[in-house]
Scaffold this motif. Structure first.
Motif, mmCIF file in Angstrom:
data_model
loop_
_atom_site.group_PDB
_atom_site.id
_atom_site.type_symbol
_atom_site.label_atom_id
_atom_site.label_comp_id
_atom_site.label_asym_id
_atom_site.label_seq_id
_atom_site.Cartn_x
_atom_site.Cartn_y
_atom_site.Cartn_z
ATOM 1 N N GLU A 70 0.736 -1.060 0.198
ATOM 2 C CA GLU A 70 0.083 0.001 0.223
ATOM 3 C C GLU A 70 0.819 1.170 0.044
ATOM 4 O O GLU A 70 0.212 2.320 -0.084
ATOM 5 C CB GLU A 70 -1.035 0.071 1.136
ATOM 6 C CG GLU A 70 -1.772 -1.032 1.279
ATOM 7 C CD GLU A 70 -2.674 -1.333 2.508
ATOM 8 O OE1 GLU A 70 -3.939 -1.663 2.343
ATOM 9 O OE2 GLU A 70 -2.313 -0.973 3.437
ATOM 10 N N LEU A 71 2.016 1.210 0.273
ATOM 11 C CA LEU A 71 2.995 2.332 0.201
ATOM 12 C C LEU A 71 3.118 2.745 -1.136
ATOM 13 O O LEU A 71 3.266 1.719 -2.253
ATOM 14 C CB LEU A 71 4.316 1.718 0.746
ATOM 15 C CG LEU A 71 4.554 2.102 2.279
ATOM 16 C CD1 LEU A 71 6.039 1.124 2.510
ATOM 17 C CD2 LEU A 71 4.580 3.326 2.588
ATOM 18 N N ILE A 72 3.372 4.100 -1.377
ATOM 19 C CA ILE A 72 3.558 4.532 -2.746
ATOM 20 C C ILE A 72 5.078 4.901 -2.865
ATOM 21 O O ILE A 72 5.586 5.769 -2.197
ATOM 22 C CB ILE A 72 2.722 5.840 -3.020
ATOM 23 C CG1 ILE A 72 1.312 5.872 -2.581
ATOM 24 C CG2 ILE A 72 3.069 6.677 -4.220
ATOM 25 C CD1 ILE A 72 0.594 4.804 -3.564
ATOM 26 N N GLY A 73 5.731 4.271 -3.583
ATOM 27 C CA GLY A 73 7.015 4.429 -3.630
ATOM 28 C C GLY A 73 7.758 3.132 -3.053
ATOM 29 O O GLY A 73 7.048 2.351 -2.171
ATOM 30 N N ARG A 74 8.983 2.976 -3.019
ATOM 31 C CA ARG A 74 9.945 1.840 -2.527
ATOM 32 C C ARG A 74 10.442 2.267 -1.088
ATOM 33 O O ARG A 74 11.099 3.295 -1.004
ATOM 34 C CB ARG A 74 10.910 1.644 -3.499
ATOM 35 C CG ARG A 74 11.756 0.129 -3.047
ATOM 36 C CD ARG A 74 12.666 -0.315 -3.490
ATOM 37 N NE ARG A 74 13.602 0.170 -4.849
ATOM 38 C CZ ARG A 74 13.117 1.091 -5.620
ATOM 39 N NH1 ARG A 74 12.215 1.376 -5.944
ATOM 40 N NH2 ARG A 74 13.974 1.231 -6.695
#
Length: 195
Positions: A70-74
């Motif tokens: 659900e994170l946007i980005g790593r």
């Protein structure tokens, strides 16, 4: 710049930004990509993918408050209740077709999901944000975001957020995160207490 000076500067720059590509480094130092690759090889510095993998493996904690997908980005670094960092490679689905400028909600989502991930809680929600957008971000850019906890009042945590492209600030501001949403209305901050 002499080769030895460039190589010393290259090491320093990659310690600060391990996600810099060979192309970005070549532009920064005014040399060819092949020269940067030779420098990296001589210094035993791996390519960007390997550097990203190594940095990601240096994370100390695991996300509790949301699923990592659900994170946007790593996610790059995480110390629960202290700070977190992520990297977002801007692709075509993030930008307006006509201008190739990143949609604002994508930059907000990167910072917001990072602030939620930072919480050492089973559930956390955004309580309030005050963000300022400083520059447009374009297709192909790499956005580095960092969120730091700077205060806590009850279940409300105040965080400083910043996202950058290279060393330029793209978005900066404050996000308040509520660690116990069941009691959300009771503690949304009195301005004097939260700051």
């Amino acid at each position: 710049m002499k080769k030895s000076e460039r190589r010393y500067a290259l090491v320093a720059l990659l310690e600060q930004n391990p996600f810099a590509t060979d192309e970005q480094l070549a532009e920064r130092f005014g040399v060819s990509v092949a020269t940067i690759r030779l420098d990296r090889s001589a210094l035993h510095i791996p390519e960007v993918r390997e550097r990203i993998r190594r940095v990601a493996s240096d994370r100390q904690d695991d996300v509790r408050s949301l699923d990592e997908q659900e994170l946007i980005g790593r996610l790059v670094k995480l110390e629960l209740n202290r700070y977190a960092e992520s990297e977002l490679a801007v692709v075509s689905s993030h930008v307006f077709r006509r201008t190739n400028i990143v949609r604002g909600h994508v930059l907000f989502a990167q910072i917001n999901s990072l602030a939620i991930a930072l919480m050492d809680a089973d559930v956390a929600v955004t309580a309030k944000t005050e963000l300022r957008f400083y520059r447009p971000v374009h297709l192909g850019d790499s956005v580095r975001a960092r969120v730091d906890v700077i205060g806590e009042h009850g279940d409300v945590v105040r965080c400083r957020a910043i996202s950058q492209v290279d060393s330029e600030i793209a978005v900066q501001g404050i996000i308040w995160v509520h660690k116990d949403p069941s009691n959300l209305g009771a503690e949304i901050m009195d301005e004097g207490e939260a700051r």
